[in-house]
Structure formats: structure tokens, C-alpha cells
Design a protein around this motif. Structure first.
Motif, PDB file in Angstrom:
ATOM      1  N   ASN A  94       5.749  14.288  34.284  1.00  0.00           N
ATOM      2  CA  ASN A  94       6.078  13.047  33.587  1.00  0.00           C
ATOM      3  C   ASN A  94       7.524  12.623  33.838  1.00  0.00           C
ATOM      4  N   VAL A  95       8.449  13.572  33.792  1.00  0.00           N
ATOM      5  CA  VAL A  95       9.863  13.258  34.045  1.00  0.00           C
ATOM      6  C   VAL A  95      10.034  12.714  35.463  1.00  0.00           C
ATOM      7  N   ASP A  96       9.356  13.330  36.430  1.00  0.00           N
ATOM      8  CA  ASP A  96       9.419  12.851  37.816  1.00  0.00           C
ATOM      9  C   ASP A  96       8.906  11.417  37.923  1.00  0.00           C
ATOM     10  N   LYS A  97       7.772  11.130  37.278  1.00  0.00           N
ATOM     11  CA  LYS A  97       7.190   9.793  37.334  1.00  0.00           C
ATOM     12  C   LYS A  97       8.108   8.753  36.689  1.00  0.00           C
ATOM     13  N   ILE A  98       8.755   9.139  35.594  1.00  0.00           N
ATOM     14  CA  ILE A  98       9.680   8.220  34.926  1.00  0.00           C
ATOM     15  C   ILE A  98      10.846   7.872  35.849  1.00  0.00           C
ATOM     16  N   HIS A  99      11.404   8.896  36.514  1.00  0.00           N
ATOM     17  CA  HIS A  99      12.524   8.641  37.418  1.00  0.00           C
ATOM     18  C   HIS A  99      12.090   7.802  38.616  1.00  0.00           C
ATOM     19  N   GLU A 100      10.874   8.031  39.097  1.00  0.00           N
ATOM     20  CA  GLU A 100      10.355   7.214  40.203  1.00  0.00           C
ATOM     21  C   GLU A 100      10.224   5.762  39.763  1.00  0.00           C
ATOM     22  N   ALA A 101       9.735   5.546  38.543  1.00  0.00           N
ATOM     23  CA  ALA A 101       9.587   4.193  38.023  1.00  0.00           C
ATOM     24  C   ALA A 101      10.940   3.511  37.852  1.00  0.00           C
ATOM     25  N   LEU A 102      11.932   4.259  37.408  1.00  0.00           N
ATOM     26  CA  LEU A 102      13.285   3.710  37.265  1.00  0.00           C
ATOM     27  C   LEU A 102      13.839   3.250  38.613  1.00  0.00           C
ATOM     28  N   LEU A 103      13.639   4.098  39.634  1.00  0.00           N
ATOM     29  CA  LEU A 103      14.128   3.751  40.972  1.00  0.00           C
ATOM     30  C   LEU A 103      13.386   2.550  41.552  1.00  0.00           C
ATOM     31  N   ALA A 104      12.077   2.488  41.283  1.00  0.00           N
ATOM     32  CA  ALA A 104      11.257   1.401  41.827  1.00  0.00           C
ATOM     33  C   ALA A 104      11.351   0.128  40.985  1.00  0.00           C
ATOM     34  N   LYS A 105      12.048   0.222  39.815  1.00  0.00           N
ATOM     35  CA  LYS A 105      12.167  -0.919  38.902  1.00  0.00           C
ATOM     36  C   LYS A 105      10.787  -1.420  38.472  1.00  0.00           C
ATOM     37  N   ARG A 106       9.951  -0.451  38.106  1.00  0.00           N
ATOM     38  CA  ARG A 106       8.597  -0.751  37.624  1.00  0.00           C
ATOM     39  C   ARG A 106       8.418  -0.205  36.210  1.00  0.00           C
ATOM     40  N   LYS A 107       7.405  -0.713  35.526  1.00  0.00           N
ATOM     41  CA  LYS A 107       7.047  -0.156  34.225  1.00  0.00           C
ATOM     42  C   LYS A 107       6.291   1.155  34.442  1.00  0.00           C
ATOM     43  N   ILE A 108       6.151   1.903  33.349  1.00  0.00           N
ATOM     44  CA  ILE A 108       5.401   3.152  33.425  1.00  0.00           C
ATOM     45  C   ILE A 108       4.255   3.103  32.411  1.00  0.00           C
ATOM     46  N   GLU A 109       3.129   3.700  32.785  1.00  0.00           N
ATOM     47  CA  GLU A 109       1.951   3.723  31.922  1.00  0.00           C
ATOM     48  C   GLU A 109       1.640   5.163  31.533  1.00  0.00           C
ATOM     49  N   PHE A 110       1.152   5.352  30.315  1.00  0.00           N
ATOM     50  CA  PHE A 110       0.767   6.693  29.877  1.00  0.00           C
ATOM     51  C   PHE A 110      -0.069   6.621  28.615  1.00  0.00           C
ATOM     52  N   LEU A 111      -0.853   7.655  28.399  1.00  0.00           N
ATOM     53  CA  LEU A 111      -1.519   7.858  27.118  1.00  0.00           C
ATOM     54  C   LEU A 111      -0.583   8.688  26.254  1.00  0.00           C
ATOM     55  N   TYR A 112      -0.653   8.488  24.946  1.00  0.00           N
ATOM     56  CA  TYR A 112       0.268   9.182  24.047  1.00  0.00           C
ATOM     57  C   TYR A 112      -0.532   9.775  22.899  1.00  0.00           C
ATOM     58  N   PHE A 113      -0.191  10.972  22.479  1.00  0.00           N
ATOM     59  CA  PHE A 113      -0.970  11.618  21.422  1.00  0.00           C
ATOM     60  C   PHE A 113      -0.088  12.255  20.362  1.00  0.00           C
ATOM     61  N   SER A 114      -0.673  12.482  19.199  1.00  0.00           N
ATOM     62  CA  SER A 114      -0.053  13.226  18.097  1.00  0.00           C
ATOM     63  C   SER A 114      -1.047  14.287  17.631  1.00  0.00           C
ATOM     64  N   TYR A 115      -0.565  15.291  16.934  1.00  0.00           N
ATOM     65  CA  TYR A 115      -1.442  16.344  16.422  1.00  0.00           C
ATOM     66  C   TYR A 115      -1.965  15.975  15.039  1.00  0.00           C
ATOM     67  N   ASP A 116      -3.252  16.250  14.815  1.00  0.00           N
ATOM     68  CA  ASP A 116      -3.805  16.027  13.486  1.00  0.00           C
ATOM     69  C   ASP A 116      -3.673  17.302  12.656  1.00  0.00           C
ATOM     70  N   THR A 117      -4.223  17.294  11.445  1.00  0.00           N
ATOM     71  CA  THR A 117      -4.064  18.434  10.542  1.00  0.00           C
ATOM     72  C   THR A 117      -4.797  19.688  11.023  1.00  0.00           C
ATOM     73  N   LYS A 118      -5.689  19.524  11.999  1.00  0.00           N
ATOM     74  CA  LYS A 118      -6.378  20.684  12.583  1.00  0.00           C
ATOM     75  C   LYS A 118      -5.732  21.125  13.895  1.00  0.00           C
ATOM     76  N   LYS A 119      -4.525  20.582  14.134  1.00  0.00           N
ATOM     77  CA  LYS A 119      -3.736  20.904  15.320  1.00  0.00           C
ATOM     78  C   LYS A 119      -4.377  20.415  16.622  1.00  0.00           C
ATOM     79  N   LYS A 120      -5.229  19.420  16.509  1.00  0.00           N
ATOM     80  CA  LYS A 120      -5.883  18.844  17.681  1.00  0.00           C
ATOM     81  C   LYS A 120      -5.122  17.599  18.123  1.00  0.00           C
ATOM     82  N   PRO A 121      -4.854  17.450  19.439  1.00  0.00           N
ATOM     83  CA  PRO A 121      -4.170  16.232  19.907  1.00  0.00           C
ATOM     84  C   PRO A 121      -5.065  15.010  19.786  1.00  0.00           C
ATOM     85  N   GLN A 122      -4.558  13.970  19.132  1.00  0.00           N
ATOM     86  CA  GLN A 122      -5.322  12.736  18.941  1.00  0.00           C
ATOM     87  C   GLN A 122      -4.570  11.582  19.605  1.00  0.00           C
TER      88      GLN A 122
END
Length: 327
Positions: free
Chosen positions: A142-170
Motif C-alpha cells: 500500500n505504501v508503494d502504491k501511494i508513493h507511485e500515485a503521488l509521483l504520477a499525480k493520480r488519485k488512489i483507490e482502496f477498500l477500507y475496513f474496521s474491526y467489529d466487536t467479534k474482531k472481524k474486519p468489516q
């Protein structure tokens, strides 16, 4: 051809010998080098070995003549000394943002920079107990992709998650991909964060890099605006707590004398003292006011208190009362 092959073998053997057995403070004498070659059944004469040492030096290896009697030859493998390598090993082993596998891999690579004798010192280092390792090794991708996007002057896309009360990523954002303009990668509180501009809200927000999935460079061009242009100066003029955004304010804090070390650790030695006695000091700091800032104050048992602005003192009292009401 046979002589050429033997010569290459000799050079590689000499190189490995110096790499394994020598360092910046201890080398091998010429008789010791000859003795090791003879033990391996490889003919070696003094004059030829001097030429081999010169050949390795010409190839860019730092072969050092130590001022000993008799003279010793050593390979200086890195500008970093053993104390520097030890410190780096400690940092790697103590870093919670590294996965267990990545930590082991980095320590192994660091050990290659020193001799076998020095590796034994590294093996005796005290390991940090109870450390929590990051479980997501995609952080480096992810860090590599972010730096590539910065150099290319492009936006970056990603899915983002948080943990629920059962410790499962949602997934957040309804499972839809975030598409933002990367501004800066920040390392804070033992985590990597992406500071990125959100076009919809016209704000710079922060995202935990280890909680991103399937990060990729977008085809959309990066947004250009004043908020992004000023981020490098304005955003870091104020101390942020836990990467939580808040309203920037100049705050006067009264600090008990026995807490000055803690405050200087947090704000730095350049913090401005506007008044001081033997028992306390009033200091002026720039902070982004958030619940994390209030939590930091509360954890200091009242020995660091807000003096001004008065409105912020009232906000802090209200925040404390809301906590009490929940008990």
C-alpha cells in the motif's frame, strides 16, 4: 579456462572468508588467510593473494589494512558500526507495525552487514516481550502504491475496513472503494497513515494504511487545491494527537514541575515557556483540539491544566463531565 575458473573460485572464497570472519575492528593476517586456503585444499601463495586483495578493492569492496602487528586485512561491509546495527535490530524487533515474518526478515538482512563474530552479539540482544505485531503485510504494498500515485499525480483507490466487536474486519463506506487524492504518508503512533483529500467533503482526512485493502492507482488525475498545497506547512504547525483531526488552537497549559519531562517529550525542547516558578511553568503550544487531546490531559492527573483560552477550559470540563455521566 581451468586457471580462470580456479581464479574465480579463489576470489569468491577470499571474499566469503573476509565477509564471515572480519569487520572494522578485527581482520585476518596473511598467514591466517593462507592457512584457511590450505585447509580447503586450495593452493595459495602470498603474492597472488595480495593481487586478489587489490582486485577486490578495484571492484569496489572496502578492504581495510588494520594497524596491527602483524598487519590484518578486513572487509568493511557497511558504514554502520555494530552499535548502529544493534540499535536498528532493537527498533525492528520493537516495531508493532511490522509483521512477525517481516521483522525476522529485516533482522536477518541486518545481520548480513556484520561478521560472524558480531552476529553472536546480535543474537544475545534482549527481545521485546509482549509486543503486538501487525497482521497485515499488505501495508508495504500500500505504501508503494501511494508513493507511485503521488509521483504520477493520480488519485488512489482502496477498500477500507474496521474491526467489529467479534474482531472481524468489516468494510466501511458501504463496501465501496475510496477514491482520494494522496497528499502525504505520515508515520505516527507506530502506524502509517495516509493523509488524503476527499473531493466530496472538501477535506483532508487520514486513513490507517494497514487497514486498506487492494490499493491501486486510479485513472483519475489528482485534485489540486489550496488545502493540499498548504498541508505541508499548516497541518504540522499544530500538534495532532493520535492522528485525530480537530480545530487548531493556540493553548496555554500550566505544567507541574514534575511533569515537564513528559511535556517536553510530547512537544519538544523548543516549546515556549511564558511564565515559570519552581513549582510550575505556563507553556504556549499549538494543538489540534480533539477528544484525544482531552484524554491526554486527563491521563496526567490534573498536573497539566488548560489556562487559556477560557472557552476551551469549559469544553474540557464538559467533556470530563460527559465521561462521569457514563459511569
Amino acid at each position: 579456462m581451468a586457471n580462470t575458473g580456479n581464479q574465480k573460485l579463489k576470489l569468491l572464497t577470499l571474499m566469503r572468508m573476509l565477509q564471515e570472519e572480519t569487520d572494522a575492528t578485527r581482520g585476518l593476517t596473511m598467514p591466517q588467510i593462507i592457512e584457511r586456503f590450505e585447509a580447503m585444499g586450495i593452493p595459495a601463495e602470498r603474492k597472488a593473494l595480495y593481487r586478489d586483495l587489490e582486485a577486490l578493492t578495484d571492484a569496489g569492496f572496502q578492504i581495510k589494512k588494520l594497524s596491527t602487528r602483524p598487519v590484518q586485512y578486513a572487509l568493511v561491509k557497511s558504514e554502520l558500526g555494530i552499535d548502529d546495527i544493534m540499535m536498528l535490530v532493537d527498533v525492528v524487533q520493537a516495531s508493532p507495525f511490522l509483521t512477525e515474518r517481516k521483522s525476522i526478515q529485516l533482522v536477518r538482512s541486518l545481520k548480513k552487514l556484520v561478521s560472524e563474530r558480531e552476529r553472536k552479539k546480535l543474537d544475545k540482544r534482549v527481545h521485546v516481550q509482549g509486543r503486538i505485531h501487525n497482521q497485515n503485510e499488505s501495508i508495504f504494498h500500500n505504501v508503494d502504491k501511494i508513493h507511485e500515485a503521488l509521483l504520477a499525480k493520480r488519485k488512489i483507490e482502496f477498500l477500507y475496513f474496521s474491526y467489529d466487536t467479534k474482531k472481524k474486519p468489516q468494510p466501511r463506506h458501504g463496501g465501496k472503494r475510496y477514491v482520494v487524492t494522496p497528499v502525504k504518508v505520515v508515520f505516527a503512533n507506530n502506524n502509517y497513515y495516509l493523509a488524503a483529500y476527499d473531493d466530496a467533503d472538501e477535506l483532508i482526512k487520514t486513513y490507517r494504511v494497514d487497514r486498506m485493502k487492494i490499493a491501486m492507482i486510479s485513472n483519475q488525475k489528482a485534485t489540486r487545491c489550496a488545502a493540499i498545497a498548504n498541508y505541508g506547512t499548516d497541518a504540522f504547525a499544530y500538534q495532532r494527537f493520535g492522528m485525530f483531526h480537530g480545530a487548531p488552537q493556540c493553548v496555554t497549559l500550566r505544567v507541574s514541575a514534575d511533569l515537564m519531562d513528559t511535556v517536553i517529550d510530547r512537544f519538544g525542547c523548543d516549546v515556549e515557556v511564558v511564565e515559570s516558578t519552581e513549582s510550575y511553568a505556563d507553556i504556549l503550544v499549538n494543538v489540534e483540539v480533539s477528544s484525544q487531546f482531552f484524554g491526554w490531559l486527563a491521563g496526567l492527573d490534573g498536573k497539566v491544566a488548560i489556562r487559556t483560552p477560557k472557552k476551551l477550559k469549559e469544553e474540557y470540563r464538559t467533556w470530563l463531565k460527559s465521561l462521569v455521566d457514563q459511569v
